[in-house]
Enzyme design. Structure first.
Site, PDB file in Angstrom:
ATOM      1  N   ASP A  48      54.791  47.319  10.432  1.00  0.00           N
ATOM      2  CA  ASP A  48      56.095  47.629   9.840  1.00  0.00           C
ATOM      3  C   ASP A  48      57.125  47.900  10.940  1.00  0.00           C
ATOM      4  OD1 ASP A  48      55.173  50.088  10.605  1.00  0.00           O
ATOM      5  OD2 ASP A  48      55.506  51.083   8.679  1.00  0.00           O
ATOM      6  N   SER A  49      56.681  47.813  12.212  1.00  0.00           N
ATOM      7  CA  SER A  49      57.642  47.810  13.320  1.00  0.00           C
ATOM      8  C   SER A  49      58.603  46.635  13.175  1.00  0.00           C
ATOM      9  CB  SER A  49      56.919  47.727  14.672  1.00  0.00           C
ATOM     10  OG  SER A  49      56.021  46.636  14.688  1.00  0.00           O
ATOM     11  N   ASP A  87      50.543  46.060   7.592  1.00  0.00           N
ATOM     12  CA  ASP A  87      50.857  47.475   7.353  1.00  0.00           C
ATOM     13  C   ASP A  87      51.215  47.728   5.899  1.00  0.00           C
ATOM     14  OD1 ASP A  87      50.710  49.509   9.268  1.00  0.00           O
ATOM     15  OD2 ASP A  87      52.370  48.644  10.424  1.00  0.00           O
ATOM     16  N   LYS A 117      46.642  48.302   7.112  1.00  0.00           N
ATOM     17  CA  LYS A 117      46.701  49.494   7.981  1.00  0.00           C
ATOM     18  C   LYS A 117      47.516  50.575   7.284  1.00  0.00           C
ATOM     19  CE  LYS A 117      49.189  49.729  12.006  1.00  0.00           C
ATOM     20  NZ  LYS A 117      50.148  50.815  11.697  1.00  0.00           N
ATOM     21  N   GLU A 119      49.015  54.756   7.811  1.00  0.00           N
ATOM     22  CA  GLU A 119      49.260  55.874   8.719  1.00  0.00           C
ATOM     23  C   GLU A 119      48.841  57.183   8.058  1.00  0.00           C
ATOM     24  OE1 GLU A 119      53.327  55.946  10.021  1.00  0.00           O
ATOM     25  OE2 GLU A 119      53.242  53.885  10.752  1.00  0.00           O
ATOM     26  N   GLU A 186      48.206  56.216  18.367  1.00  0.00           N
ATOM     27  CA  GLU A 186      49.522  55.937  18.948  1.00  0.00           C
ATOM     28  C   GLU A 186      50.060  57.165  19.663  1.00  0.00           C
ATOM     29  OE1 GLU A 186      52.403  53.984  16.422  1.00  0.00           O
ATOM     30  OE2 GLU A 186      53.995  54.259  17.913  1.00  0.00           O
TER      31      GLU A 186
END
Ligand code: KIV
Length: 309
Positions: A48-49, A87, A117, A119, A186
């Site tokens: 999602d960057s 993501d 993925k 978070e 991260e």
């Protein structure tokens, strides 16, 4: 070149056992995926960057499930046999299990991802478990979790003191117990990331988490210096400078159009003999004198073109 053998989560775990380092890079579309695939990365992450490096937002929070599905599908077209993780974007896995699984279904069926993925640590362990139980591999992501940037107080290194290091260890273990096939660390202090990597049986994939992780991940635009907002960060190494090359190429194009060097003789298509004369005789030989004079470049325009580039 022989086609790459598809990777899967069983092989990914085996790579850790055999001390083979994993390489992961982000990609967001057909060309970035194709280049990553051709370069031989193990895993492509449709991160999602994309919110920062492709869509121009200042965080990942505005990225939607529709954005992720769209970019994942484009990435899959260029990725060949490469394993793709997509993501789950902001707030798509904190509601009901049904809602979470609907998002996962879209990323897999419409986005053609092989895994997702997410978070977070303990607070998402139950969601991770239900996704894994539904047959979808999950990559965890702890440490600096950009979707929670507003609660963790900015982009700061995590796991520096003993209490925070223990918190990260507990989160990593919770994700492993929930069935995650690997965990991204991260912006984590190197010693903490090393201890987590030793403790887990699943691989850790670090970004700004030091040298002892089982693999590394970087953002595509950072690796090749492609107009990236992250490129001055300490944990990033720039391996190529395509941004300058692209900008230089576009400048040359602009200059050559302005000064008439492009298109040249070898770029044009010719009509049959006599076509030009027949059109001139039908339509009076082109533009009127007045229009020709209005469109002619002024002496100062010509000077500007001559001094560029
Ligand atoms: O979105 C992303 O690109 C990521 C990586 C930085 C791990 O989460």
């Amino acid at each position: 070149m022989a086609a790459k053998k598809p990777l899967n989560v069983v092989k990914i775990r085996k790579m850790k056992e055999q001390n083979e380092r994993l390489t992961m890079i982000t990609a967001y579309d057909y060309p970035s995926a194709k280049l990553a695939e051709e370069a031989g990365v193990d895993i492509i992450l449709v991160g999602d960057s994309l919110g920062n490096v492709v869509l121009g937002y200042d965080s990942t929070i505005p990225v939607t499930l529709d954005d992720m599905v769209y970019h994942s599908r484009a990435t899959a077209r260029g990725a060949g046999n490469t394993f793709i993780v997509a993501d789950m974007p902001f707030m798509t896995y904190h509601g009901s299990t049904d809602e979470t699984l609907r998002g996962v279904r879209r990323l897999m069926q419409e986005g053609h991802a092989h895994a997702v993925k997410m978070e977070g640590g303990l607070e998402i362990a139950a969601a991770v478990k239900s996704i894994v139980q539904s047959g979808v591999p999950v990559l965890g992501h702890i440490g600096l979790t950009p979707q929670s940037v507003n609660t963790i107080g900015g982009y700061r290194v995590q796991g520096k003191d003993a209490a925070d290091a223990k918190r990260l260890m507990d989160e990593a273990k919770a994700l492993e117990a929930a069935g995650a096939f690997a965990v991204v660390l991260e912006l984590v202090a190197e010693e903490t990331a090393a201890a987590i990597s030793r403790e887990l049986s699943i691989p850790t994939i670090g970004i700004g988490a030091g040298r002892e992780c089982d693999g590394q991940v970087l953002v595509f635009h950072d690796v090749v210096k492609y107009a990236s907002p992250y490129m001055e960060k300490r944990f990033v190494k720039t391996f190529a400078d395509v941004g300058s090359q692209i900008r230089g190429g576009i400048e040359d194009y602009v200059n050559e159009v302005k000064n008439g060097a492009f298109p040249a003789e070898n770029h044009v298509f010719k009509a049959d003999e006599g076509v030009s004369e027949s059109l001139d005789s039908l339509y009076g030989g082109g533009r009127s004198e007045e229009a020709t004079q209005q469109n002619a470049p002024s002496a100062s325009d010509k000077e500007k073109v001559g001094t560029q580039g």
